[in-house]
Design a protein around this motif. Structure first.
Motif, PDB file in Angstrom:
ATOM      1  N   ILE A 113       0.922  -1.166   0.047  1.00 61.90           N
ATOM      2  CA  ILE A 113      -0.043   0.103  -0.268  1.00 61.90           C
ATOM      3  C   ILE A 113       0.964   1.168   0.167  1.00 61.90           C
ATOM      4  N   CYS A 114       0.772   2.017  -0.986  1.00 65.87           N
ATOM      5  CA  CYS A 114       1.713   3.121  -1.143  1.00 65.87           C
ATOM      6  C   CYS A 114       1.172   4.499  -0.641  1.00 65.87           C
ATOM      7  N   VAL A 115       1.920   5.510  -0.260  1.00 64.72           N
ATOM      8  CA  VAL A 115       1.465   6.760   0.110  1.00 64.72           C
ATOM      9  C   VAL A 115       1.972   7.521  -1.265  1.00 64.72           C
ATOM     10  N   THR A 116       0.959   8.317  -1.776  1.00 69.01           N
ATOM     11  CA  THR A 116       1.032   9.193  -2.994  1.00 69.01           C
ATOM     12  C   THR A 116       0.601  10.638  -2.592  1.00 69.01           C
ATOM     13  N   TYR A 117       1.119  11.452  -3.444  1.00 72.31           N
ATOM     14  CA  TYR A 117       0.978  12.717  -3.308  1.00 72.31           C
ATOM     15  C   TYR A 117       1.052  13.712  -4.561  1.00 72.31           C
ATOM     16  N   LYS A 162      -0.769  23.747   2.107  1.00 69.81           N
ATOM     17  CA  LYS A 162      -1.289  22.995   3.216  1.00 69.81           C
ATOM     18  C   LYS A 162      -1.295  21.445   2.816  1.00 69.81           C
ATOM     19  N   ILE A 163      -1.389  20.681   3.679  1.00 71.01           N
ATOM     20  CA  ILE A 163      -1.592  19.107   3.230  1.00 71.01           C
ATOM     21  C   ILE A 163      -3.303  18.783   3.135  1.00 71.01           C
ATOM     22  N   ILE A 164      -3.580  18.375   2.066  1.00 74.91           N
ATOM     23  CA  ILE A 164      -4.840  18.027   1.951  1.00 74.91           C
ATOM     24  C   ILE A 164      -4.959  16.451   1.854  1.00 74.91           C
ATOM     25  N   VAL A 165      -5.395  15.837   2.902  1.00 73.87           N
ATOM     26  CA  VAL A 165      -5.553  14.345   3.392  1.00 73.87           C
ATOM     27  C   VAL A 165      -6.804  14.034   2.578  1.00 73.87           C
ATOM     28  N   VAL A 166      -6.518  12.862   1.770  1.00 70.37           N
ATOM     29  CA  VAL A 166      -7.847  12.196   1.002  1.00 70.37           C
ATOM     30  C   VAL A 166      -7.849  10.585   1.742  1.00 70.37           C
ATOM     31  N   HIS A 167      -8.813  10.200   1.871  1.00 70.27           N
ATOM     32  CA  HIS A 167      -8.904   8.704   2.362  1.00 70.27           C
ATOM     33  C   HIS A 167     -10.077   8.000   1.886  1.00 70.27           C
ATOM     34  N   GLN A 216      -8.776  11.982  -6.868  1.00 72.91           N
ATOM     35  CA  GLN A 216      -8.897  13.461  -6.057  1.00 72.91           C
ATOM     36  C   GLN A 216      -7.411  13.747  -5.837  1.00 72.91           C
ATOM     37  N   VAL A 217      -6.441  12.808  -5.726  1.00 72.61           N
ATOM     38  CA  VAL A 217      -5.106  13.356  -5.516  1.00 72.61           C
ATOM     39  C   VAL A 217      -4.601  14.190  -7.030  1.00 72.61           C
ATOM     40  N   LYS A 218      -4.787  13.577  -7.850  1.00 71.35           N
ATOM     41  CA  LYS A 218      -4.482  14.206  -9.111  1.00 71.35           C
ATOM     42  C   LYS A 218      -4.846  15.713  -9.435  1.00 71.35           C
ATOM     43  N   ALA A 223      -2.380  17.244  -2.280  1.00 75.72           N
ATOM     44  CA  ALA A 223      -3.092  16.236  -1.995  1.00 75.72           C
ATOM     45  C   ALA A 223      -2.210  14.953  -1.320  1.00 75.72           C
ATOM     46  N   PHE A 224      -2.519  14.167  -0.490  1.00 77.37           N
ATOM     47  CA  PHE A 224      -1.929  13.121   0.129  1.00 77.37           C
ATOM     48  C   PHE A 224      -2.663  12.212   0.523  1.00 77.37           C
ATOM     49  N   SER A 225      -2.498  10.922   0.092  1.00 81.41           N
ATOM     50  CA  SER A 225      -3.308   9.655   0.507  1.00 81.41           C
ATOM     51  C   SER A 225      -2.624   8.521   0.273  1.00 81.41           C
ATOM     52  N   TYR A 226      -3.247   7.367   0.425  1.00 84.84           N
ATOM     53  CA  TYR A 226      -2.806   5.920   0.442  1.00 84.84           C
ATOM     54  C   TYR A 226      -3.768   5.293  -0.855  1.00 84.84           C
ATOM     55  N   VAL A 227      -2.781   4.231  -1.553  1.00 86.13           N
ATOM     56  CA  VAL A 227      -3.512   3.840  -2.695  1.00 86.13           C
ATOM     57  C   VAL A 227      -2.804   2.340  -3.132  1.00 86.13           C
ATOM     58  N   GLU A 228      -3.190   1.376  -3.665  1.00 84.95           N
ATOM     59  CA  GLU A 228      -2.373   0.455  -4.246  1.00 84.95           C
ATOM     60  C   GLU A 228      -1.508   0.612  -5.319  1.00 84.95           C
ATOM     61  N   LEU A 229       0.023   0.286  -5.225  1.00 84.11           N
ATOM     62  CA  LEU A 229       1.047   0.654  -6.344  1.00 84.11           C
ATOM     63  C   LEU A 229       0.479   0.509  -7.491  1.00 84.11           C
TER      64      LEU A 229
END
Length: 356
Positions: A113-117, A162-167, A216-218, A223-229
């Motif tokens: 599970i990667c952290v993407t931004y 600012k950091i925009i968290v997406v979940h 949403q991240v794109k 933006a900052f989130s987690y997603v499959e590689l």
């Protein structure tokens, strides 16, 4: 030759429609066609398409549909008896299984599970310690200029935004894997948020499915989130290097997941449901946010043809199909786990008897 003959008499295609979340294998017009339906994990969705395509090449009479609706949805459909198999990144506990008709579950793949931004101007991949990562998702670190982020990235020019968290907004096995890691590395997260397919997020915007998260991240700077590689790669999103217990910043990869599995191989031989997140320091190359993903199948069924085809497909998935998975950012299962899977498959029955 069989594949060519079938495709001359029927429209033969593999269709993958992310917006509708379903896959369909080669659809033969023969009256003996066997239809199998599955649903669940978005994590496994890309490789499920590859497995279905490959299996259909030698089993043209089997049509397999898979809906990418999230692990929670897959589990619910297994419970309701509306599908032949479910896929979940969060395995069922003993108490979960006690509340439903008998099922068989086993891991069919693994991956990071990667952290993407979405940050402009970075010369190198973002680096994050577990404390910084947990602090961002707890809502305590809100700016890319925060000292904790700067400490992890001493030579980077970070934006003053600012950091925009997406979940994930829905019940998700990817969320379960990610929050399992956060709960393992952050006592505060473990006490205030905990882990699971759905949690009460301290901060951030919800998006549905891995497709929604990447979208949403794109479109959101900062933006900052987690997603499959696989989803990050397909959407050309950068991924962060996460510091593991050995103190090494590791980018997500299949080899990093394999190292995480190896670190827990003795425990997995006893119970394959064991999380492989945050492996010990003796595994310096392990990527810390790794997860196994599971198939959940009703133990018994009434249709002999369907149950036979299902067992054949799942046997392919956990044996020859593992090589196909490795080409899509999934880590092949080690032989010890494969043997556990085949033992689990032998428990499947039809009308109470063995499947021939």
């Amino acid at each position: 030759m069989l594949r060519e003959k079938t495709c001359r008499t029927a429209v033969c295609a593999i269709a993958i429609f992310s917006s509708f979340g379903w896959l369909t294998s080669c659809n033969s017009s023969s009256s003996s066609t066997v239809a199998l339906n599955g649903a669940g994990s978005t994590f496994v969705y890309p490789v499920m398409g590859r497995w279905i395509q490959s299996f259909s090449e030698s089993h043209a009479n089997v049509r397999i549909n898979y809906q990418s609706i999230g692990s929670g949805g897959g589990i619910q459909q297994v419970k309701s008896g509306t599908i032949d198999f479910g896929a979940s990144d969060a395995p069922l506990s003993d108490s979960d299984m006690a509340q439903m008709a008998p099922v068989v579950q086993f891991p069919e793949s693994a991956g990071p599970i990667c952290v993407t931004y979405n940050l402009e101007g970075l010369q190198n991949p973002l680096q994050l310690s577990s404390d910084t990562l947990a602090g961002i998702f707890l809502g305590k670190i809100t700016s890319w200029q925060d000292p904790s982020v700067k400490k992890d990235n001493p030579n980077q020019k970070l934006p003053n935004t600012k950091i925009i968290v997406v979940h994930r907004a829905e019940s998700s096995g990817t969320t379960a894997a990610f929050t399992t890691y956060l709960a393992a590395v952050s006592p505060e997260w473990a006490q205030t948020v905990s882990k699971g397919t759905a949690v009460k997020w301290p901060t951030g915007l919800g998006a549905k499915g891995s497709e929604g998260v990447t979208g949403q991240v794109k479109q959101s700077a900062g933006a900052f989130s987690y997603v499959e590689l696989t989803y990050a790669t397909q959407n050309k999103l950068p991924v962060a290097a996460i510091r593991n217990q050995a103190g090494k910043y590791v980018l997500p990869s299949t080899s990093g997941t394999t190292a995480a599995i190896d670190a827990f191989k003795d425990q997995l031989a006893q119970d394959a449901r064991l999380p492989i997140a945050n492996p010990p320091a003796r595994a310096p190359d392990a990527y810390p946010i790794s997860t196994l993903t599971f198939l959940i199948i009703p133990k018994d069924g009434k249709d002999v043809q369907k149950r036979t085809a299902l067992k054949q497909f799942l046997t392919y998935v956990v044996t020859d199909g593992q090589q196909a998975a490795s080409g899509l950012n999934y880590a092949p299962l080690p032989d010890s786990v494969k043997q556990l899977d085949l033992k689990a498959l032998s428990q499947l029955t039809v009308n109470g008897g063995p499947i021939q």
